[in-house]
Design a protein around this motif. Structure first.
Motif, PDB file in Angstrom:
ATOM      1  N   THR A   1       0.407  -5.434   3.749  1.00 56.30           N
ATOM      2  CA  THR A   1       1.057  -4.222   4.252  1.00 56.30           C
ATOM      3  C   THR A   1       1.653  -4.442   5.638  1.00 56.30           C
ATOM      4  O   THR A   1       1.098  -5.174   6.454  1.00 56.30           O
TER       5      THR A   1
ATOM      6  N   SER B   1      -4.401   9.966   7.515  1.00 56.84           N
ATOM      7  CA  SER B   1      -5.328   9.428   6.508  1.00 56.84           C
ATOM      8  C   SER B   1      -6.335  10.459   6.010  1.00 56.84           C
ATOM      9  O   SER B   1      -7.214  10.145   5.215  1.00 56.84           O
TER      10      SER B   1
ATOM     11  N   ASN C   1      -2.534  -7.324   7.044  1.00 53.20           N
ATOM     12  CA  ASN C   1      -1.533  -6.440   7.638  1.00 53.20           C
ATOM     13  C   ASN C   1      -0.735  -7.191   8.693  1.00 53.20           C
ATOM     14  O   ASN C   1      -1.160  -8.236   9.191  1.00 53.20           O
TER      15      ASN C   1
ATOM     16  N   GLN D   1      -4.160   1.868   8.123  1.00 50.86           N
ATOM     17  CA  GLN D   1      -4.270   1.371   6.751  1.00 50.86           C
ATOM     18  C   GLN D   1      -5.725   1.275   6.300  1.00 50.86           C
ATOM     19  O   GLN D   1      -6.047   1.567   5.145  1.00 50.86           O
TER      20      GLN D   1
ATOM     21  N   ASP E   1      -2.857  -1.438  11.441  1.00 50.36           N
ATOM     22  CA  ASP E   1      -4.206  -1.814  11.035  1.00 50.36           C
ATOM     23  C   ASP E   1      -5.167  -0.632  10.962  1.00 50.36           C
ATOM     24  O   ASP E   1      -5.804  -0.388   9.930  1.00 50.36           O
TER      25      ASP E   1
ATOM     26  N   LEU F   1       0.819  -1.216   0.000  1.00 53.03           N
ATOM     27  CA  LEU F   1       0.000   0.000   0.000  1.00 53.03           C
ATOM     28  C   LEU F   1       0.851   1.264   0.000  1.00 53.03           C
ATOM     29  O   LEU F   1       0.856   2.027  -0.968  1.00 53.03           O
ATOM     30  N   ASP F   2       1.592   1.509   1.083  1.00 54.83           N
ATOM     31  CA  ASP F   2       2.386   2.741   1.191  1.00 54.83           C
ATOM     32  C   ASP F   2       3.545   2.729   0.198  1.00 54.83           C
ATOM     33  O   ASP F   2       4.246   1.727   0.071  1.00 54.83           O
TER      34      ASP F   2
ATOM     35  N   TRP G   1      -0.548   4.270  -2.434  1.00 65.47           N
ATOM     36  CA  TRP G   1      -0.798   5.461  -1.611  1.00 65.47           C
ATOM     37  C   TRP G   1       0.501   6.251  -1.492  1.00 65.47           C
ATOM     38  O   TRP G   1       1.515   5.704  -1.047  1.00 65.47           O
TER      39      TRP G   1
ATOM     40  N   LYS H   1      -6.795   4.729   5.298  1.00 63.02           N
ATOM     41  CA  LYS H   1      -6.196   5.119   4.012  1.00 63.02           C
ATOM     42  C   LYS H   1      -6.960   4.509   2.849  1.00 63.02           C
ATOM     43  O   LYS H   1      -7.269   5.189   1.859  1.00 63.02           O
TER      44      LYS H   1
ATOM     45  N   GLY I   1       1.978  -1.800   7.471  1.00 66.96           N
ATOM     46  CA  GLY I   1       1.426  -0.646   8.185  1.00 66.96           C
ATOM     47  C   GLY I   1       0.469  -1.054   9.289  1.00 66.96           C
ATOM     48  O   GLY I   1       0.022  -2.200   9.370  1.00 66.96           O
TER      49      GLY I   1
END
Length: 229
Positions: free
Chosen positions: A128, A102, A153, A135, A132, A13-14, A18, A138, A130
């Motif tokens: 991810t 977010s 995650n 995320q 929980d 994700l990151d 994103w 996001k 990241g």
């Protein structure tokens, strides 16, 4: 050349979908204003970004806990720019950062286009490292949650990429097999080596064009996934 036999596409994700750096910078501007921190955001980020990467590496390697990451990266960055900030304010800034992060939801170029394209023929998923609660926000706030059948995650599994357990958990959660799956991510260590080590196909999202491995499929814009899928 198109990759045959794939049914399930897993994304980080990151820094992959994103746009973490852009959203994080906007978040710092906001929380510095809220808390009357008189500092150039650009100067702060120049020190913070490498510090943050190092803390995430320690976190990924199970050497520090979440709270140590959240406090330490800020504390070290303020020390680096010679700004004295009280400990209780650092804790507040840490909480404010997570709360406001977010609310900014810039995605990388062509994110919606590639997700629309891929969702016609594949099951899409997220893996991810990241946190929980962050995320989920996001994914929802950036309006991409609808594309993904599953979101795995590290807090669900108790380990982080590149640990094989998180990839195997994600495959089981998605009800798919390793030979039918592909991982797309920006971290060569966490995403690419982690997925390769259990036998998954991989595509390295090398937005900075550093070309770490010529044997790995690489893209620097998400729309280039159309070459492979």
């Amino acid at each position: 050349m198109k990759i045959k036999g794939i049914t399930d596409v897993f994304f980080d994700l990151d820094h992959t979908l994103w746009d973490f750096d852009k959203n994080s910078a906007l978040t710092f501007e906001k929380i510095f204003e809220i808390n009357n921190i008189n500092i150039s955001t650009n100067d702060f980020l120049a020190h913070y970004m490498p510090i943050n990467l190092n803390y995430w590496k320690l976190f990924r390697e199970e050497k520090i806990e979440k709270e140590a990451l959240r406090f330490g990266r800020l504390n070290d960055a303020f020390l680096a720019v010679n700004l004295k900030v009280e400990e209780n304010l650092i804790y507040k800034l840490s909480d404010d950062y997570i709360m406001h992060l977010s609310s900014f939801n810039h995605l990388f170029e062509n994110t919606f286009e590639i997700l629309d394209y891929l969702s016609l023929n594949y099951n899409l998923h997220i893996i991810t490292n990241g946190f929980d609660e962050v995320q989920k926000k996001k994914l929802n706030n950036s309006n991409i949650n609808k594309y993904f059948k599953t979101v795995t995650n590290s807090e669900m599994v108790g380990v982080k990429k590149p640990n094989p357990k998180i990839f195997n958990f994600a495959l089981e959660f998605a009800n798919t097999k390793v030979e039918q799956s592909i991982m797309i991510g920006d971290s060569y260590e966490a995403d690419i080596l982690g997925a390769k080590n259990i036998g998954m196909e991989v595509v390295f999202f090398d937005i900075n064009k550093i070309v770490l491995d010529t044997n790995v499929k690489q893209i620097d814009n998400l729309i280039q996934l159309k070459k492979y899928l």
